[in-house]
Scaffold this active site. Structure first.
Site, PDB file in Angstrom:
ATOM      1  CD  GLU A 173      -1.343  -2.335   2.094  1.00  0.00           C
ATOM      2  OE1 GLU A 173      -0.134  -2.623   1.965  1.00  0.00           O
ATOM      3  OE2 GLU A 173      -2.116  -2.994   2.808  1.00  0.00           O
ATOM      4  CB  CYS A 209      -0.936  -4.561   8.380  1.00  0.00           C
ATOM      5  SG  CYS A 209       0.151  -3.141   8.272  1.00  0.00           S
ATOM      6  CB  SER A 253      13.202 -41.714  -7.437  1.00  0.00           C
ATOM      7  OG  SER A 253      13.740 -42.669  -6.553  1.00  0.00           O
ATOM      8  CB  ALA A 304      18.165 -51.787 -10.705  1.00  0.00           C
ATOM      9  N   PRO A 348      13.109 -40.416  -1.237  1.00  0.00           N
ATOM     10  CG  PRO A 348      13.273 -42.260  -2.648  1.00  0.00           C
ATOM     11  CD  PRO A 348      14.042 -41.084  -2.169  1.00  0.00           C
ATOM     12  CB  ALA A 385       9.120 -37.941   0.076  1.00  0.00           C
ATOM     13  N   GLY A 386       8.321 -40.000   2.367  1.00  0.00           N
ATOM     14  CA  GLY A 386       7.353 -40.899   2.999  1.00  0.00           C
ATOM     15  C   GLY A 386       7.064 -40.482   4.431  1.00  0.00           C
TER      16      GLY A 386
HETATM   17  N1  LIG Z   1      14.131 -38.494  -8.133  1.00  0.00           N
HETATM   18  C1  LIG Z   1      14.079 -37.617  -7.175  1.00  0.00           C
HETATM   19  O1  LIG Z   1      13.276 -36.688  -7.207  1.00  0.00           O
HETATM   20  C2  LIG Z   1      15.025 -37.727  -6.025  1.00  0.00           C
HETATM   21  C3  LIG Z   1      15.091 -36.689  -5.110  1.00  0.00           C
HETATM   22  C4  LIG Z   1      15.955 -36.814  -4.043  1.00  0.00           C
HETATM   23  C5  LIG Z   1      16.715 -37.964  -3.930  1.00  0.00           C
HETATM   24  N2  LIG Z   1      16.623 -38.925  -4.859  1.00  0.00           N
HETATM   25  C6  LIG Z   1      17.399 -40.161  -4.718  1.00  0.00           C
HETATM   26  O2  LIG Z   1      16.977 -40.789  -3.516  1.00  0.00           O
HETATM   27  C7  LIG Z   1      18.051 -41.523  -2.971  1.00  0.00           C
HETATM   28  C8  LIG Z   1      18.167 -41.212  -1.495  1.00  0.00           C
HETATM   29  O3  LIG Z   1      16.922 -41.386  -0.872  1.00  0.00           O
HETATM   30  P1  LIG Z   1      16.728 -42.139   0.508  1.00  0.00           P
HETATM   31  O4  LIG Z   1      15.328 -42.514   0.596  1.00  0.00           O
HETATM   32  O5  LIG Z   1      17.779 -43.207   0.582  1.00  0.00           O
HETATM   33  O6  LIG Z   1      17.157 -41.069   1.585  1.00  0.00           O
HETATM   34  P2  LIG Z   1      16.539 -39.641   1.975  1.00  0.00           P
HETATM   35  O7  LIG Z   1      15.070 -39.718   1.978  1.00  0.00           O
HETATM   36  O8  LIG Z   1      17.212 -38.598   1.195  1.00  0.00           O
HETATM   37  O9  LIG Z   1      17.068 -39.521   3.441  1.00  0.00           O
HETATM   38  C9  LIG Z   1      16.620 -40.392   4.461  1.00  0.00           C
HETATM   39  C10 LIG Z   1      17.551 -40.193   5.614  1.00  0.00           C
HETATM   40  O10 LIG Z   1      17.295 -38.922   6.225  1.00  0.00           O
HETATM   41  C11 LIG Z   1      17.624 -39.011   7.598  1.00  0.00           C
HETATM   42  N3  LIG Z   1      16.472 -38.710   8.432  1.00  0.00           N
HETATM   43  C12 LIG Z   1      16.565 -38.053   9.597  1.00  0.00           C
HETATM   44  N4  LIG Z   1      15.387 -37.909  10.154  1.00  0.00           N
HETATM   45  C13 LIG Z   1      14.480 -38.492   9.328  1.00  0.00           C
HETATM   46  C14 LIG Z   1      13.068 -38.668   9.399  1.00  0.00           C
HETATM   47  N5  LIG Z   1      12.346 -38.207  10.415  1.00  0.00           N
HETATM   48  N6  LIG Z   1      12.483 -39.354   8.408  1.00  0.00           N
HETATM   49  C15 LIG Z   1      13.181 -39.833   7.381  1.00  0.00           C
HETATM   50  N7  LIG Z   1      14.519 -39.683   7.260  1.00  0.00           N
HETATM   51  C16 LIG Z   1      15.169 -39.012   8.226  1.00  0.00           C
HETATM   52  C17 LIG Z   1      18.068 -40.446   7.859  1.00  0.00           C
HETATM   53  O11 LIG Z   1      19.471 -40.460   7.648  1.00  0.00           O
HETATM   54  P3  LIG Z   1      20.482 -40.146   8.848  1.00  0.00           P
HETATM   55  O12 LIG Z   1      20.140 -41.136   9.899  1.00  0.00           O
HETATM   56  O13 LIG Z   1      21.792 -40.271   8.254  1.00  0.00           O
HETATM   57  O14 LIG Z   1      20.186 -38.758   9.295  1.00  0.00           O
HETATM   58  C18 LIG Z   1      17.408 -41.194   6.716  1.00  0.00           C
HETATM   59  O15 LIG Z   1      18.075 -42.395   6.399  1.00  0.00           O
HETATM   60  C19 LIG Z   1      19.272 -41.124  -3.756  1.00  0.00           C
HETATM   61  O16 LIG Z   1      19.579 -42.154  -4.659  1.00  0.00           O
HETATM   62  C20 LIG Z   1      18.860 -39.915  -4.517  1.00  0.00           C
HETATM   63  O17 LIG Z   1      19.522 -39.788  -5.752  1.00  0.00           O
HETATM   64  C21 LIG Z   1      15.791 -38.848  -5.900  1.00  0.00           C
END
Ligand SMILES: NC(=O)c1ccc[n+]([C@@H]2O[C@H](COP(=O)([O-])OP(=O)(O)OC[C@H]3O[C@@H](n4cnc5c(N)ncnc54)[C@H](OP(=O)(O)O)[C@@H]3O)[C@@H](O)[C@H]2O)c1
Length: 378
Positions: free
Chosen positions: A71, A94, A179, A182, A308, A311-312
């Site tokens: 504004e 505000c 993602s 293998a 992954p 993200a889960g």
């Molecule tokens: N295609 C895509 O968009 C994309 C994007 C990103 C990654 N990637 C691929 O994904 C792979 C890695 O993924 P990932 O699933 O193995 O690992 P991630 O999701 O990147 O990381 C998981 C790790 O984060 C840490 N963490 C700490 N607190 C957590 C919580 N509350 N919940 C979950 N994790 C927690 C833990 O490691 P610590 O115990 O060491 O802290 C856990 O093992 C790589 O190959 C990468 O290239 C692909």
């Protein structure tokens, strides 16, 4: 998302033609978007001022936190022509003196006769602007293009409502949802165009986040490249045991970095690195605590870049507000899925999403969706 309300008028006043008002508000929504990525912890806001004859005489948007509000920019641009005019603002002006003065008073002092805003301010510290305006004799109307204005400010509105940052989970996958291959190789699943588009998402976010798996596998950099004037997001990495080497790319000075570790992690090899120490829960960083801490640091929008497993965990915690998937027209047949375990075992519990957009980005398809049910209160 709330439905658009009819424009409620609180005092009699000569109104410009309705379509001119809609045009002005649409322009204000466009202007607001220019602030995305620069204004946190404040919202993005746009403002258009028309004179008594309905001609646009001033425009403005909130450009950065601590700077003048939309504004004020628009009033400066309009000068004396604002007197007797109408201000179209995407958010209720505000009523709050923070780093800048209250906009409601500034509008009244400038002689604005009518203020039309799209969205009421949900922030208790700043709300009450409309009442101040009415008390000063300014005619007010609310709800014009409310749905559009809310969509443009969705991250901020969600974060204020939930007390945590708005979270976008972004991923790239093949058409069969892989993602990586293998053998673990994953560069590059999506096209150069999609990767450039991700830099735009980063520039709009206050922080980007990766898990330890991605940190170890990819040594990601996570800073914004190729976007002029971008505000670099805070790079956040979960590394429970602080295994990150000091040479990691995320630790360079291209953008600020926050490493999240267990409270007792040995970090002596990482001098000077900003740390957030949290007590792990089941060996993992507790996501609710993480989000609360990020919110307290002013993070209103968070881009979750994976992988992954993380993200889960976010989806299981009900902490994903938007999903942006880049689907490459490629098939792998084997390799890790884009999404790890999200605590869903039966089809009846599938997390259903509403598709909000599907567009081609280079050879890929970008799909944007949000959970069909509202995310959990924090
Ligand atoms: N295609 C895509 O968009 C994309 C994007 C990103 C990654 N990637 C691929 O994904 C792979 C890695 O993924 P990932 O699933 O193995 O690992 P991630 O999701 O990147 O990381 C998981 C790790 O984060 C840490 N963490 C700490 N607190 C957590 C919580 N509350 N919940 C979950 N994790 C927690 C833990 O490691 P610590 O115990 O060491 O802290 C856990 O093992 C790589 O190959 C990468 O290239 C692909």
């Amino acid at each position: 998302m709330r439905q658009e309300d009819p424009v409620a008028t609180h005092a009699a006043h000569a109104e410009p033609a309705p379509e001119a008002g809609t045009r002005a508000m649409r322009r204000a929504v466009e202007l607001a978007a220019r602030g995305l990525g620069h204004t946190s912890p404040n919202p993005v806001v746009g403002c258009v001022i028309t004179d008594a004859a309905g001609t646009v005489v001033g425009e403005g948007w909130h450009q950065r936190a601590g700077g003048p509000h939309a504004e004020v920019h628009a009033l400066r641009a309009a000068g004396a022509a604002a007197r007797g005019g109408t201000a179209y603002v995407t958010l209720e002006p505000c009523n709050h003196t923070g780093r800048t003065g209250p906009c409601a008073q500034a509008l009244a002092d400038a002689g604005i006769a009518r203020v039309v805003y799209a969205v009421p301010d949900p922030n208790p510290q700043a709300s009450g602007g409309a009442a101040t305006l009415r008390a000063a004799g300014v005619d007010t109307g609310a709800g014009l293009l409310r749905a559009e204005a809310e969509a443009g400010n969705t991250a901020w509105l969600t974060s204020v409502r939930l007390g945590r940052p708005h979270v976008t989970w972004k991923y790239a996958a093949t058409l069969d949802g892989r993602s990586a291959a293998a053998d673990g190789s994953s560069r590059w699943i999506s096209s150069a165009e999609s990767r450039a588009d991700v830099h735009r998402l980063r520039a709009e976010a206050d922080a980007v986040l990766v898990g330890g798996g991605t940190l170890r596998a990819d040594d990601p950099h996570l800073a914004v490249r190729g976007i002029d004037g971008a505000t670099q997001p805070l790079r956040v990495a979960l590394d429970t045991r602080a295994g990150l080497p000091p040479t990691a790319r995320i630790l360079d000075d291209a953008a600020p970095t926050l490493l999240v570790v267990a409270e007792d992690a040995d970090t002596r090899h990482l001098p000077g690195v900003a740390l957030l120490r949290l007590p792990p829960h089941g060996g993992r960083i507790p996501l609710d605590r993480l989000l609360t801490e990020l919110y307290a640091r002013g993070v209103r929008s968070l881009l979750l870049e994976g992988g992954p497993t993380l993200a889960g965990a976010f989806l299981e915690a009900g902490a994903v507000d938007r999903v942006v998937g880049y689907l490459a027209p490629a098939l792998l047949g084997a390799g890790p899925a884009a999404l790890g375990d999200a605590g869903i075992t039966n089809i009846s519990h599938a997390l259903r999403l509403d598709l909000t957009e599907a567009v081609r980005v280079g050879p890929d398809l970008r799909i944007t969706a949000r959970p069909a049910t509202a995310p959990k209160e924090h």
